[in-house]
Enzyme design. Structure first.
Site, PDB file in Angstrom:
ATOM      1  N   LYS A 184       0.757  -1.111   0.117  1.00 58.44           N
ATOM      2  CA  LYS A 184       0.031  -0.037   0.064  1.00 58.44           C
ATOM      3  C   LYS A 184       0.887   1.287   0.029  1.00 58.44           C
ATOM      4  O   LYS A 184       0.321   2.474  -0.471  1.00 58.44           O
ATOM      5  CB  LYS A 184      -1.091   0.049   1.121  1.00 58.44           C
ATOM      6  CG  LYS A 184      -1.887  -1.030   1.471  1.00 58.44           C
ATOM      7  CD  LYS A 184      -2.817  -1.167   0.460  1.00 58.44           C
ATOM      8  CE  LYS A 184      -4.045  -2.248   0.707  1.00 58.44           C
ATOM      9  NZ  LYS A 184      -3.525  -3.670   0.838  1.00 58.44           N
TER      10      LYS A 184
HETATM   11  C1  LIG Z   1      -4.541  -4.784   0.490  1.00 60.68           C
HETATM   12  C2  LIG Z   1      -3.606  -6.040   0.486  1.00 60.68           C
HETATM   13  C3  LIG Z   1      -3.962  -6.933  -0.398  1.00 60.68           C
HETATM   14  C4  LIG Z   1      -5.017  -7.032  -1.636  1.00 60.68           C
HETATM   15  O1  LIG Z   1      -4.898  -5.828  -2.255  1.00 60.68           O
HETATM   16  P1  LIG Z   1      -6.351  -5.421  -3.148  1.00 60.68           P
HETATM   17  O2  LIG Z   1      -5.781  -4.197  -3.935  1.00 60.68           O
HETATM   18  O3  LIG Z   1      -7.118  -5.078  -2.216  1.00 60.68           O
HETATM   19  O4  LIG Z   1      -6.697  -6.447  -4.143  1.00 60.68           O
HETATM   20  C5  LIG Z   1      -3.081  -8.109  -0.441  1.00 60.68           C
HETATM   21  N1  LIG Z   1      -2.116  -8.183   0.292  1.00 60.68           N
HETATM   22  C6  LIG Z   1      -1.839  -7.286   1.185  1.00 60.68           C
HETATM   23  C7  LIG Z   1      -0.823  -7.442   2.318  1.00 60.68           C
HETATM   24  C8  LIG Z   1      -2.706  -6.112   1.423  1.00 60.68           C
HETATM   25  O5  LIG Z   1      -2.352  -5.092   2.194  1.00 60.68           O
END
Ligand SMILES: *Cc1c(COP(=O)(O)O)cnc(C)c1O
Length: 466
Positions: free
Chosen positions: A112
């Protein structure tokens, strides 16, 4: 570049407009009016640049009318300068045709940060220019919240409110959010699931007076700027391993369909991607949708990979929009029908279009833990449970013949963010990086609320209303 709503009921906006609004006013999601094109030789050049420069080139295609290349270059240099690995998104080879793309070297140890570090800087610049303030709200299954708080805590023009499902994020995730104590930061622990948190956010956005009073905006992965930033690592990874214009597969641990949709965007821009593998955990709505056409939410099951404990994947609407050849009217009907019936059967034609680009798999809790253990035994390295879902899916999809050739699995979080599951699987507890050594000694601050939009509104008005 203009941005249009998937539901066709909102005026087109520029990049800055889409950035500041998050969700379109008709309830749809913003999409670029057309896909910028990057031919394979240009993809090779851009993908081979140092990460921040590659990001500048790609963001300029999406944001060029709102921010100059110089502005973007300064922002990407700062944003990716916060990462602890110079390569920013290092690619690790696991087997002759298997790689793992490490996306956890940012300040909050999950992918993120790639989008959020840019977003905070874009927001600051846009608000400065407009002499405005905003209250950013985010529902989080754990990682968005910490990444948003980390990126926005020092923005002078932004308040940030983060809703997380109480007790359903890992202890490290919770602490990374609640130990940031700043006048513009508010954490709310909601009694409910991530889907409840996301539903509250949607309700708040539907209240025009509230939106106006607190100047509400969003940073969930519905925000186009995030997806634009996330297309970049598909280019840099591809350029490192593809021969000529060879197409490569990516397998992506998926929750809200944001990260994997960024991969789809990269493909539409011209990056040679064979298939995108959607790897779900026991919350398998996206696997059911792609494999069987059944997009019907079940109740959320807590798993070892909480950032994917999601049933209603907001960004899936973007894919439906594309698969229906951008017919906004048809999509609006489909989404209204989905809201009324709480489920959707995807028609055959749409499904065929989706399967041209996507394959899917769902990985149980037992398989996730077994994969963490297997990976540790084979490589001596610990992986986080989200990454393990991706790896398990990648290997099974290859075995089944659904994927062949080169596969890059996205490693979305550092194992120390989910030590409980990693320790259960391997008996080893992954250590937090030094910057977080004292995480559990830091004071915490958070509000608590039932899964009730009115109560959440009252808390936000109390803190950040006029
Ligand atoms: C947010 C997240 C995901 C999923 O990503 P999306 O964009 O919501 O599909 C997978 N792994 C981790 C560690 C995340 O923080």
């Amino acid at each position: 570049m203009k941005y249009i709503s998937t539901r066709g009921g909102a005026a087109p906006v520029n990049f800055e407009g889409a950035l500041l609004a998050g969700l379109a006013p008709d309830g749809g999601l913003y999409m670029p009016e057309s896909w910028p094109r990057i031919p394979a030789d240009e993809a090779r050049r851009i993908g081979g640049l140092p990460y921040a420069q590659a990001a500048t080139e790609i963001l300029a295609l999406f944001a060029g009318e709102s921010f100059t290349k110089e502005e973007l270059a300064a922002m990407t240099a700062e944003a990716y300068g916060t990462f602890t690995d110079d390569r920013v998104a290092p690619l690790v080879k696991l087997a002759p045709e298997d790689w793992m793309l490490e996306l956890f070297h940012g300040p909050t140890l999950a992918f993120k940060d790639f989008a959020m570090q840019i977003l905070g800087r874009l927001f600051d610049a846009a608000l400065e220019r407009r002499d405005r303030r905003l209250t950013i709200i985010a529902a989080t299954s754990g990682d968005t919240g910490s990444a948003a708080i980390e990126a926005l805590k020092s923005c002078s023009r932004v308040n940030v409110v983060v809703l997380h499902p109480e007790g359903r994020v890992s202890a490290v995730q919770q602490r990374m959010m609640t130990s940031v104590i700043a006048p513009n930061v508010m954490n709310i622990a909601v009694k409910g699931s991530f889907d409840d948190c996301q539903a509250i956010v949607k309700t708040l956005f539907a209240d025009e007076a509230f939106v106006r009073d607190v100047r509400l905006s969003g940073v969930n992965s519905i925000n186009w700027a995030r997806l634009a930033a996330q297309t970049v690592y598909y280019f840099t990874a591809w350029a490192q391993i593809a021969d000529g214009d060879e197409a490569v597969n990516f397998v992506v641990p998926t929750g809200n369909f944001g990260d994997v949709f960024a991969g789809y965007a990269a493909k539409r821009m011209g990056l040679p991607i064979a298939k995108l593998g959607v790897a779900a955990n026991a919350n398998d709505i996206l696997h059911r949708a792609i494999a069987y056409g059944d997009y019907t939410p079940a109740s959320v099951k807590p798993t070892a990979s909480p950032s994917m404990d999601i049933q209603v994947a907001s960004n899936f609407e973007r894919l439906l929009f594309e698969a229906k050849n951008r017919d906004a009217n048809a999509l609006r009907h489909v989404m209204e029908d989905f809201a009324a019936k709480k489920g959707m059967k995807i028609d055959e034609e749409t499904l065929i279009a989706i399967r041209e680009d996507f394959v899917s798999d769902a990985v149980s809790m037992e398989e996730t833990l077994a994969e963490i253990a297997r990976h540790y035994k084979e490589t001596g390295e610990l992986i986080d449970p989200h990454t393990a879902v991706g790896r398990a899916a990648a290997m099974r999809l290859r075995q089944m013949g659904a994927l062949d050739g080169k596969i890059v699995t996205l490693s979305t979080a550092h194992p120390a963010k989910f030590p409980e599951a990693v320790e259960e699987a391997t008996g080893k507890s992954p250590a937090l990086p030094a910057s977080y050594a004292d995480l559990f000694d830091r004071p915490e601050e958070m509000e608590r609320a039932p899964a009730d939009p009115q109560e959440v509104k009252a808390l936000i008005r109390g803190a950040f209303g006029n």
